[in-house]
Design a protein around this motif. Structure first.
Motif, PDB file in Angstrom:
ATOM      1  N   UNK A  28       0.828  -1.208   0.000  1.00  0.00           N
ATOM      2  CA  UNK A  28       0.000   0.000   0.000  1.00  0.00           C
ATOM      3  C   UNK A  28       0.862   1.258   0.000  1.00  0.00           C
ATOM      4  N   UNK A  29       1.953   1.218   0.772  1.00  0.00           N
ATOM      5  CA  UNK A  29       2.869   2.371   0.790  1.00  0.00           C
ATOM      6  C   UNK A  29       3.491   2.568  -0.582  1.00  0.00           C
ATOM      7  N   UNK A  30       3.911   1.475  -1.222  1.00  0.00           N
ATOM      8  CA  UNK A  30       4.519   1.555  -2.556  1.00  0.00           C
ATOM      9  C   UNK A  30       3.534   2.119  -3.572  1.00  0.00           C
ATOM     10  N   UNK A  31       2.270   1.702  -3.475  1.00  0.00           N
ATOM     11  CA  UNK A  31       1.244   2.223  -4.390  1.00  0.00           C
ATOM     12  C   UNK A  31       1.130   3.738  -4.273  1.00  0.00           C
ATOM     13  N   UNK A  32       1.180   4.254  -3.041  1.00  0.00           N
ATOM     14  CA  UNK A  32       1.081   5.706  -2.837  1.00  0.00           C
ATOM     15  C   UNK A  32       2.309   6.427  -3.382  1.00  0.00           C
ATOM     16  N   UNK A  33       3.484   5.788  -3.260  1.00  0.00           N
ATOM     17  CA  UNK A  33       4.701   6.382  -3.828  1.00  0.00           C
ATOM     18  C   UNK A  33       4.579   6.472  -5.347  1.00  0.00           C
ATOM     19  N   UNK A  34       4.076   5.397  -5.969  1.00  0.00           N
ATOM     20  CA  UNK A  34       3.902   5.387  -7.425  1.00  0.00           C
ATOM     21  C   UNK A  34       2.898   6.461  -7.846  1.00  0.00           C
ATOM     22  N   UNK A  35       1.809   6.590  -7.106  1.00  0.00           N
ATOM     23  CA  UNK A  35       0.812   7.619  -7.419  1.00  0.00           C
ATOM     24  C   UNK A  35       1.408   9.021  -7.332  1.00  0.00           C
ATOM     25  N   UNK A  36       2.329   9.226  -6.370  1.00  0.00           N
ATOM     26  CA  UNK A  36       2.936  10.555  -6.216  1.00  0.00           C
ATOM     27  C   UNK A  36       3.786  10.937  -7.424  1.00  0.00           C
ATOM     28  N   UNK A  37       4.227   9.927  -8.192  1.00  0.00           N
ATOM     29  CA  UNK A  37       5.031  10.216  -9.381  1.00  0.00           C
ATOM     30  C   UNK A  37       4.248  11.009 -10.427  1.00  0.00           C
ATOM     31  N   UNK A  38       2.946  10.894 -10.400  1.00  0.00           N
ATOM     32  CA  UNK A  38       2.111  11.584 -11.375  1.00  0.00           C
ATOM     33  C   UNK A  38       1.580  12.922 -10.880  1.00  0.00           C
ATOM     34  N   UNK A  39       1.981  13.315  -9.668  1.00  0.00           N
ATOM     35  CA  UNK A  39       1.550  14.616  -9.156  1.00  0.00           C
ATOM     36  C   UNK A  39       2.349  15.717  -9.849  1.00  0.00           C
ATOM     37  N   UNK A  40       1.680  16.741 -10.363  1.00  0.00           N
ATOM     38  CA  UNK A  40       2.387  17.763 -11.159  1.00  0.00           C
ATOM     39  C   UNK A  40       3.444  18.531 -10.384  1.00  0.00           C
ATOM     40  N   UNK A  41       3.295  18.640  -9.056  1.00  0.00           N
ATOM     41  CA  UNK A  41       4.283  19.412  -8.294  1.00  0.00           C
ATOM     42  C   UNK A  41       5.553  18.617  -8.012  1.00  0.00           C
ATOM     43  N   UNK A  42       5.554  17.316  -8.300  1.00  0.00           N
ATOM     44  CA  UNK A  42       6.741  16.486  -8.106  1.00  0.00           C
ATOM     45  C   UNK A  42       7.502  16.353  -9.430  1.00  0.00           C
ATOM     46  N   UNK A  43       8.784  16.018  -9.321  1.00  0.00           N
ATOM     47  CA  UNK A  43       9.625  15.888 -10.503  1.00  0.00           C
ATOM     48  C   UNK A  43       9.960  14.424 -10.747  1.00  0.00           C
ATOM     49  N   UNK A  44       9.960  14.054 -12.012  1.00  0.00           N
ATOM     50  CA  UNK A  44      10.387  12.711 -12.396  1.00  0.00           C
ATOM     51  C   UNK A  44      10.909  12.768 -13.822  1.00  0.00           C
ATOM     52  N   UNK A  45      11.616  11.707 -14.204  1.00  0.00           N
ATOM     53  CA  UNK A  45      12.058  11.581 -15.589  1.00  0.00           C
ATOM     54  C   UNK A  45      11.747  10.162 -16.028  1.00  0.00           C
ATOM     55  N   UNK A  46      10.571   9.988 -16.566  1.00  0.00           N
ATOM     56  CA  UNK A  46      10.112   8.677 -17.025  1.00  0.00           C
ATOM     57  C   UNK A  46       9.831   8.774 -18.519  1.00  0.00           C
ATOM     58  N   UNK A  47      10.538   8.016 -19.319  1.00  0.00           N
ATOM     59  CA  UNK A  47      10.349   8.078 -20.768  1.00  0.00           C
ATOM     60  C   UNK A  47      11.116   6.963 -21.441  1.00  0.00           C
ATOM     61  N   UNK A  48      11.006   6.938 -22.759  1.00  0.00           N
ATOM     62  CA  UNK A  48      11.642   5.876 -23.518  1.00  0.00           C
ATOM     63  C   UNK A  48      13.103   6.174 -23.831  1.00  0.00           C
ATOM     64  N   UNK A  49      13.532   7.424 -23.640  1.00  0.00           N
ATOM     65  CA  UNK A  49      14.929   7.785 -23.829  1.00  0.00           C
ATOM     66  C   UNK A  49      15.561   8.010 -22.456  1.00  0.00           C
ATOM     67  N   UNK A  50      16.694   7.358 -22.156  1.00  0.00           N
ATOM     68  CA  UNK A  50      17.334   7.556 -20.850  1.00  0.00           C
ATOM     69  C   UNK A  50      17.916   8.957 -20.726  1.00  0.00           C
ATOM     70  N   UNK A  51      17.974   9.441 -19.486  1.00  0.00           N
ATOM     71  CA  UNK A  51      18.580  10.737 -19.208  1.00  0.00           C
ATOM     72  C   UNK A  51      20.095  10.588 -19.266  1.00  0.00           C
ATOM     73  N   UNK A  52      20.865  11.642 -19.596  1.00  0.00           N
ATOM     74  CA  UNK A  52      22.325  11.542 -19.542  1.00  0.00           C
ATOM     75  C   UNK A  52      22.798  11.025 -18.182  1.00  0.00           C
ATOM     76  N   UNK A  53      23.881  10.283 -18.202  1.00  0.00           N
ATOM     77  CA  UNK A  53      24.331   9.550 -17.024  1.00  0.00           C
ATOM     78  C   UNK A  53      25.452  10.283 -16.295  1.00  0.00           C
ATOM     79  N   UNK A  54      25.243  10.573 -15.014  1.00  0.00           N
ATOM     80  CA  UNK A  54      26.301  11.158 -14.186  1.00  0.00           C
ATOM     81  C   UNK A  54      27.461  10.164 -14.043  1.00  0.00           C
TER      82      UNK A  54
END
Length: 324
Positions: A28-54
């Motif tokens: 249940x906690x994990x589900x809420x974390x996943x839901x927070x990924x779609x909140x507009x005020x939070x930042x994420x980088x989810x896509x088909x192209x990877x972000x440059x690697x540090x």
């Protein structure tokens, strides 16, 4: 012992049951974390192209230092017989690794900001080719930087010591590489590289700063050089120096992007430890000396020395008596 063992076993079973109850809370906690990924005020980088690697940016710096200073950081012997092979091997590895990250940087910029479609792969390859063409000039610039550090530091026993151990050389080397990529229009990766050097040395040089020949940073910890800073030739700065921008009100940052916000330091200036020089309209003229802990937001004419008046010191002895 026979009486103690059952008690220990019961305690272990009780702990396992408790741990199982905790783990059962996680879905249940994990589900809420996943839901927070779609909140507009939070930042994420989810896509088909990877972000440059540090991680790969660190590899680029490590291999790049071996190309810029052959024989110093390779961990292997380089002699006249294997020089061609070793540099050829290093440049090929660097080309492949850098190209991958530069192309990812262009693609990330394209997707993130919804730019009109361009050939990111071709653009990335062209930028990397131009960067490699510039490497001999970067090597010459760094050789001048090392000589400038040696000429102004009696504690330096050799150029080898400076190249191996001085954090200023590492920070300046990464800056000169990152700056060239910045000039070629490569997004995000130059800043990642400069922040890696910042983390390693405490010296923060934005890749957009323009810094001339024979630049010397002595000691270096706490140095900050902002994006639109202009630094002339034969300039020396010490630890804790800030070449920064004036504080901005909320929301003003976007309006001032691309505008001159940081000072200009002209040729042959020396800036001592702890000095703070702020503002895009602030110019430190040629041959100036800026003393330690000076705070400047106005220009200084050429051939000028600026110092803080010596503070009044008070000495207190063991009896509590004060003297000046």
């Amino acid at each position: 012992m026979d009486q103690v063992f059952p008690k220990e076993a019961d305690r272990c079973r009780s702990e396992n049951e408790s741990i199982t109850q905790f783990r059962q809370l996680m879905p249940d906690i994990t589900r809420k974390i996943i839901e927070s990924c779609n909140e507009p005020e939070c930042f994420m980088h989810v896509g088909y192209e990877p972000i440059p690697s540090r991680h790969d940016a660190k590899k680029i710096i490590k291999i790049g230092m071996q190309v810029l200073f052959p024989g110093y950081f390779a961990g292997k012997k380089i002699d006249p017989l294997n020089l061609t092979y070793r540099i050829g091997q290093l440049t090929t590895t660097l080309f492949d690794l850098l190209t991958e990250q530069v192309v990812l940087s262009f693609r990330h910029d394209c997707y993130r900001y919804n730019k009109s479609c361009v050939s990111c792969a071709n653009e990335g390859h062209q930028a990397v080719i131009e960067f490699f063409r510039a490497i001999p000039d970067i090597k010459r610039m760094l050789a001048d930087d090392v000589r400038a550090i040696r000429d102004g530091d009696p504690a330096a026993h050799s150029v080898d010591e400076i190249i191996f151990s001085y954090p200023g050389v590492y920070a300046i080397s990464v800056y000169r590489v990152a700056h060239k990529l910045y000039e070629l229009g490569v997004p995000i990766l130059p800043r990642i590289m400069s922040e890696i050097a910042h983390s390693a040395t405490g010296i923060d040089i934005h890749p957009g700063a323009q810094i001339g020949k024979r630049f010397a940073i002595d000691h270096g910890t706490g140095v900050v050089i902002g994006e639109t800073t202009l630094v002339g030739e034969n300039v020396r700065i010490y630890q804790g120096v800030t070449l920064g921008a004036l504080s901005l009100p909320p929301g003003a940052g976007e309006h001032l992007k691309g505008k001159k916000r940081h000072p200009t330091i002209e040729d042959n200036a020396i800036i001592y430890s702890g000095a703070t020089i702020l503002g895009g309209g602030t110019t430190i003229g040629k041959n100036c000396t800026i003393g330690g802990n000076v705070w400047l937001t106005a220009s200084v004419p050429p051939d000028t020395k600026v110092f803080i008046e010596t503070p009044e010191l008070i000495y207190v002895d063991s009896n509590g008596s004060k003297t000046k």
